[in-house]
Scaffold this motif. Structure first.
Motif, mmCIF file in Angstrom:
data_model
loop_
_atom_site.group_PDB
_atom_site.id
_atom_site.type_symbol
_atom_site.label_atom_id
_atom_site.label_comp_id
_atom_site.label_asym_id
_atom_site.label_seq_id
_atom_site.Cartn_x
_atom_site.Cartn_y
_atom_site.Cartn_z
ATOM 1 N N VAL A 60 -8.016 5.967 -11.419
ATOM 2 C CA VAL A 60 -6.785 5.761 -10.925
ATOM 3 C C VAL A 60 -5.442 6.440 -11.798
ATOM 4 O O VAL A 60 -4.591 6.082 -11.524
ATOM 5 C CB VAL A 60 -6.064 4.151 -10.461
ATOM 6 N N LYS A 61 -5.948 6.290 -13.162
ATOM 7 C CA LYS A 61 -4.502 7.096 -14.480
ATOM 8 C C LYS A 61 -3.766 7.484 -13.439
ATOM 9 O O LYS A 61 -4.405 9.391 -12.651
ATOM 10 C CB LYS A 61 -5.404 7.058 -15.685
ATOM 11 N N GLY A 62 -2.625 7.680 -13.802
ATOM 12 C CA GLY A 62 -1.427 9.034 -13.362
ATOM 13 C C GLY A 62 -1.130 8.614 -12.272
ATOM 14 O O GLY A 62 -0.485 8.666 -11.759
ATOM 15 N N ARG A 63 -2.138 7.773 -11.242
ATOM 16 C CA ARG A 63 -1.744 8.179 -9.956
ATOM 17 C C ARG A 63 -1.249 5.746 -9.799
ATOM 18 O O ARG A 63 -0.175 6.162 -8.592
ATOM 19 C CB ARG A 63 -2.844 7.867 -9.316
ATOM 20 N N PHE A 64 -1.713 5.421 -9.986
ATOM 21 C CA PHE A 64 -1.420 4.128 -9.795
ATOM 22 C C PHE A 64 -0.191 3.323 -11.021
ATOM 23 O O PHE A 64 -1.039 4.169 -12.440
ATOM 24 C CB PHE A 64 -2.792 2.904 -9.531
ATOM 25 N N THR A 65 0.676 2.418 -10.793
ATOM 26 C CA THR A 65 0.908 1.378 -11.375
ATOM 27 C C THR A 65 1.048 -0.040 -11.131
ATOM 28 O O THR A 65 1.200 0.317 -10.259
ATOM 29 C CB THR A 65 2.186 1.974 -11.826
ATOM 30 N N ILE A 66 0.251 -0.758 -12.075
ATOM 31 C CA ILE A 66 0.547 -2.109 -12.021
ATOM 32 C C ILE A 66 1.583 -3.116 -12.437
ATOM 33 O O ILE A 66 2.308 -2.210 -13.705
ATOM 34 C CB ILE A 66 -0.424 -2.443 -12.635
ATOM 35 N N SER A 67 2.699 -3.580 -12.199
ATOM 36 C CA SER A 67 3.548 -4.185 -12.742
ATOM 37 C C SER A 67 3.532 -5.567 -12.393
ATOM 38 O O SER A 67 3.295 -6.124 -11.720
ATOM 39 C CB SER A 67 4.880 -3.170 -12.897
ATOM 40 N N ARG A 68 4.841 -6.052 -12.705
ATOM 41 C CA ARG A 68 4.810 -7.985 -12.904
ATOM 42 C C ARG A 68 6.304 -8.018 -13.078
ATOM 43 O O ARG A 68 6.893 -7.768 -13.895
ATOM 44 C CB ARG A 68 3.456 -8.241 -13.206
ATOM 45 N N ASN A 70 7.910 -12.199 -14.092
ATOM 46 C CA ASN A 70 7.267 -13.289 -14.303
ATOM 47 C C ASN A 70 7.981 -13.844 -14.125
ATOM 48 O O ASN A 70 7.667 -15.288 -13.294
ATOM 49 C CB ASN A 70 6.884 -12.990 -15.475
ATOM 50 N N ALA A 71 9.449 -13.998 -13.840
ATOM 51 C CA ALA A 71 10.393 -15.005 -12.775
ATOM 52 C C ALA A 71 9.890 -15.540 -11.465
ATOM 53 O O ALA A 71 9.317 -16.659 -11.150
ATOM 54 C CB ALA A 71 12.052 -14.405 -12.700
ATOM 55 N N LYS A 72 8.789 -14.528 -10.632
ATOM 56 C CA LYS A 72 8.463 -14.698 -8.692
ATOM 57 C C LYS A 72 6.102 -14.821 -9.233
ATOM 58 O O LYS A 72 6.006 -14.815 -8.109
ATOM 59 C CB LYS A 72 9.108 -13.637 -8.426
ATOM 60 N N ASN A 73 6.146 -14.983 -11.197
ATOM 61 C CA ASN A 73 4.695 -14.526 -10.739
ATOM 62 C C ASN A 73 3.866 -13.701 -10.334
ATOM 63 O O ASN A 73 3.332 -14.220 -9.563
ATOM 64 C CB ASN A 73 4.631 -16.427 -10.768
ATOM 65 N N THR A 74 4.306 -12.781 -9.816
ATOM 66 C CA THR A 74 4.020 -12.145 -8.774
ATOM 67 C C THR A 74 3.746 -10.576 -9.575
ATOM 68 O O THR A 74 4.145 -9.924 -10.591
ATOM 69 C CB THR A 74 5.429 -11.458 -7.854
ATOM 70 N N ALA A 75 2.206 -10.362 -8.820
ATOM 71 C CA ALA A 75 2.299 -9.309 -10.113
ATOM 72 C C ALA A 75 2.152 -7.360 -8.763
ATOM 73 O O ALA A 75 1.970 -7.659 -6.872
ATOM 74 C CB ALA A 75 1.198 -8.789 -10.368
ATOM 75 N N TYR A 76 2.694 -6.287 -8.755
ATOM 76 C CA TYR A 76 2.485 -5.500 -7.274
ATOM 77 C C TYR A 76 1.259 -3.918 -8.529
ATOM 78 O O TYR A 76 1.553 -4.420 -9.311
ATOM 79 C CB TYR A 76 4.071 -4.598 -7.592
ATOM 80 N N LEU A 77 1.122 -3.173 -7.280
ATOM 81 C CA LEU A 77 0.106 -2.317 -7.938
ATOM 82 C C LEU A 77 0.228 -0.714 -6.695
ATOM 83 O O LEU A 77 0.871 -1.237 -5.558
ATOM 84 C CB LEU A 77 -1.028 -2.472 -6.995
ATOM 85 N N GLN A 78 1.693 0.121 -7.210
ATOM 86 C CA GLN A 78 1.422 0.827 -6.677
ATOM 87 C C GLN A 78 0.844 2.323 -6.821
ATOM 88 O O GLN A 78 0.473 2.224 -7.857
ATOM 89 C CB GLN A 78 3.416 1.554 -7.504
ATOM 90 N N MET A 79 0.973 2.269 -5.260
ATOM 91 C CA MET A 79 -0.826 3.592 -5.503
ATOM 92 C C MET A 79 0.156 4.381 -4.718
ATOM 93 O O MET A 79 -0.090 4.338 -4.000
ATOM 94 C CB MET A 79 -1.621 3.213 -4.220
ATOM 95 N N ASN A 80 -0.353 5.756 -5.587
ATOM 96 C CA ASN A 80 0.211 6.641 -5.102
ATOM 97 C C ASN A 80 -0.619 8.432 -4.955
ATOM 98 O O ASN A 80 -2.347 7.799 -5.668
ATOM 99 C CB ASN A 80 1.600 7.754 -6.543
ATOM 100 N N SER A 81 -0.853 8.847 -4.326
ATOM 101 C CA SER A 81 -1.573 10.110 -4.148
ATOM 102 C C SER A 81 -2.646 9.408 -3.702
ATOM 103 O O SER A 81 -4.408 10.423 -4.575
ATOM 104 C CB SER A 81 -1.565 10.822 -5.749
ATOM 105 N N LEU A 82 -2.723 8.540 -2.448
ATOM 106 C CA LEU A 82 -4.233 8.389 -2.169
ATOM 107 C C LEU A 82 -5.322 8.714 -1.632
ATOM 108 O O LEU A 82 -5.008 10.210 -1.154
ATOM 109 C CB LEU A 82 -3.793 6.663 -1.561
ATOM 110 N N LYS A 83 -6.577 8.367 -1.881
ATOM 111 C CA LYS A 83 -7.382 9.651 -1.825
ATOM 112 C C LYS A 83 -8.357 8.329 -0.987
ATOM 113 O O LYS A 83 -8.067 7.556 -1.073
ATOM 114 C CB LYS A 83 -8.080 10.228 -3.285
#
Length: 113
Positions: A60-68, A70-83
């Motif tokens: 997933v390198k170069g296609r997915f990005t994880i972020s968070r 902390n104030a909301k205790n929330t993580a995100y996974l942005q998924m691009n160029s899905l296969k």
């Protein structure tokens, strides 16, 4: 006991994008996403620490990005160029401040070719 609420999974065409969210009910040290394809074992996709250090599966390198947020205790996974091979259930996995590990209920991602 930390509660996790995942969202964002749906049907998408190949080449499209999705953003998954995982909201935790308490402070979290490490947040990660795992992928379980049909008939296969669950595998780590991406992980992020409270300090922002990240690591990704090679697939997933170069296609997915994880972020968070902390104030909301929330993580995100942005998924691009899905296969199509990204199809499966995505699970949020976290370590709380006492290093206890929790799994979310999973959210289904289906990528059509």
């Amino acid at each position: 006991q930390v509660q996790l609420v995942e969202s964002g999974g749906r049907l998408v065409q190949a080449g499209g994008s999705l953003r998954l969210s995982c909201a935790a009910s308490d402070r979290i040290l490490i947040m990660g996403w795992y992928h379980q394809a049909p008939g296969k074992q669950r595998e780590l996709v991406a992980r992020i620490t409270s300090g922002g250090s990240v690591n990704y599966a090679d697939s997933v390198k170069g296609r997915f990005t994880i972020s968070r947020d902390n104030a909301k205790n929330t993580a995100y996974l942005q998924m691009n160029s899905l296969k199509p091979e990204d199809t499966g259930v995505y699970y949020c996995n976290v370590d709380d401040v006492w290093r206890r590990n929790y799994w979310g209920q999973g959210t289904q991602v289906t990528v059509s070719s």
